[in-house]
Design an enzyme around this catalytic site. Structure first.
Site, PDB file in Angstrom:
ATOM      1  N   LEU A 198       4.751  -4.974  -0.938  1.00  0.00           N
ATOM      2  CA  LEU A 198       5.000  -3.765  -0.167  1.00  0.00           C
ATOM      3  C   LEU A 198       3.655  -3.391   0.444  1.00  0.00           C
ATOM      4  CD1 LEU A 198       7.441  -1.966   0.427  1.00  0.00           C
ATOM      5  CD2 LEU A 198       6.753  -0.483  -1.462  1.00  0.00           C
ATOM      6  N   ASP A 199       3.595  -3.286   1.780  1.00  0.00           N
ATOM      7  CA  ASP A 199       2.335  -3.076   2.485  1.00  0.00           C
ATOM      8  C   ASP A 199       1.603  -1.839   1.988  1.00  0.00           C
ATOM      9  OD1 ASP A 199       2.973  -5.275   3.996  1.00  0.00           O
ATOM     10  OD2 ASP A 199       3.791  -4.117   5.658  1.00  0.00           O
ATOM     11  N   ILE A 200       0.302  -1.839   2.204  1.00  0.00           N
ATOM     12  CA  ILE A 200      -0.530  -0.712   1.789  1.00  0.00           C
ATOM     13  C   ILE A 200      -0.118   0.568   2.508  1.00  0.00           C
ATOM     14  CG2 ILE A 200      -2.321  -1.171   3.521  1.00  0.00           C
ATOM     15  CD1 ILE A 200      -4.370  -0.310   1.397  1.00  0.00           C
ATOM     16  N   SER A 202       2.945   1.295   3.313  1.00  0.00           N
ATOM     17  CA  SER A 202       4.365   1.527   3.045  1.00  0.00           C
ATOM     18  C   SER A 202       4.539   2.161   1.673  1.00  0.00           C
ATOM     19  CB  SER A 202       5.151   0.210   3.112  1.00  0.00           C
ATOM     20  OG  SER A 202       4.981  -0.409   4.371  1.00  0.00           O
TER      21      SER A 202
END
Length: 333
Positions: A198-200, A202
């Protein structure tokens, strides 16, 4: 007539037939060159010689031999249809490969009634694999944690000064609504790894697990588990538009659902619909790096907010941001 003078040569020197006294005498037994008569064969054109390969220096040959010794010869797998025992156990859903190797070393795996303890052992796909109950007991003790990841934390290892999300798994951050029967221990952090990134930038549901079977089910090569996201977007062509859904053509929506390529490969079909005027709902069965953000950019949309709300049948629900809970025994992805 003039009288001829008699010339006496020194003893031991042969008479020379050349008028030039500077010419050296022939060496004894030296071959005598004779003029050869040219023939028709000599006048014929000579065939062209094939070009010779360029010769390297002696150092080149030495370096080539050293390089050949430095590169190991790959070990060829048998072509009789046998496969690694750990790979077969993973394919049959008995364990992850890492778990399989651990169990084999512990002596907890039998093939056709015989215990196997050597890693790398190859077996036939039809052979019967039996797992010792001790392995299942150990597997049952492994936990899976659901975390509501905030912005600013990375999913895996720390990078660029940002902390990994696992640092939030502390007793004081456990959700008070968690009904799982387990008491938190430090052992629950051992080998706890994210099952999916999970992106930074997000937020949302992040799964951290010690169970290799769950990780493979969620992110394995053949994983088909749905992941649902709520994505707030902005039109690149009309950034001031409040009703983004009204300015995005239907063709762009169709492309988001199917037809886009990333990294030289076509994307799998996705479910994409409008949740409200500024927010899209994405349901994917794959998870390429920053996939949703890149998909939106291809159709002229900028992602300004992204939240994962579901993985399989497990939902984020009321779990507050920055808090975590255990996956309950009755829950399945």
């Amino acid at each position: 007539m003039s009288e001829r003078r008699k010339i006496t040569l020194p003893a031991g020197k042969p008479a020379s037939t050349d008028a030039d006294p500077r010419r050296k005498p022939l060496r004894p037994n030296a071959p005598v060159k004779r003029n050869r008569v040219r023939t028709a064969e000599d006048s014929a054109p000579r065939p062209e010689r094939a070009p010779q390969p360029e010769r390297g220096t002696p150092g080149d040959a030495t370096r080539a031999r050293q390089d050949a010794r430095a590169v190991p010869t790959p070990r060829q797998a048998p072509e009789d249809g046998r496969v690694r025992l750990s790979k077969l156990m993973s394919e049959q859903g008995l364990s992850s490969r890492r778990e399989a190797d651990d169990w084999i070393e512990q002596g907890w795996v039998s093939v056709d009634g015989e215990v196997v303890t050597e890693l790398g052992t190859r077996v036939w796909p039809h052979q019967q694999i039996t797992i010792d109950p001790m392995a299942h007991a150990q597997q049952a003790q492994r936990v899976t944690i659901l975390l509501h990841k905030p912005i600013g934390y990375v999913s895996g290892q720390a990078e660029d000064g940002y902390e990994p999300a696992v640092v939030l798994v502390r007793p004081e951050n456990r959700w008070e609504g968690d009904t799982a029967p387990w008491q938190f221990t430090r052992g629950h952090l051992n080998k706890l790894a994210p099952a999916g990134r999970l992106d930074i930038d997000s937020t949302g549901l992040l799964v951290l697990t010690q169970d290799g079977r769950i990780a493979r089910h969620l992110i394995g090569e053949d994983a088909l588990v749905e992941k649902e996201y709520l994505v707030r977007v902005q039109s690149m062509a009309q950034p001031e538009a409040e009703n983004v859904s009204a300015v995005v053509p239907e063709e762009a929506m169709e492309q988001l659902r199917y037809g886009l390529w990333l990294d030289g490969k076509p994307l799998k079909p996705a479910k994409v619909s409008w949740q409200n005027e500024q927010q899209l709902r994405f349901v994917l069965r794959e998870g390429k790096k920053r996939q949703i953000r890149r998909m939106c950019e291809l159709v002229g949309l900028k992602v300004v907010g992204l939240k994962r709300v579901r993985m399989g049948q497990v939902v984020l629900g009321k779990l507050p941001q920055g808090q975590w809970r255990y996956l309950r025994p009755d829950e399945r992805f």
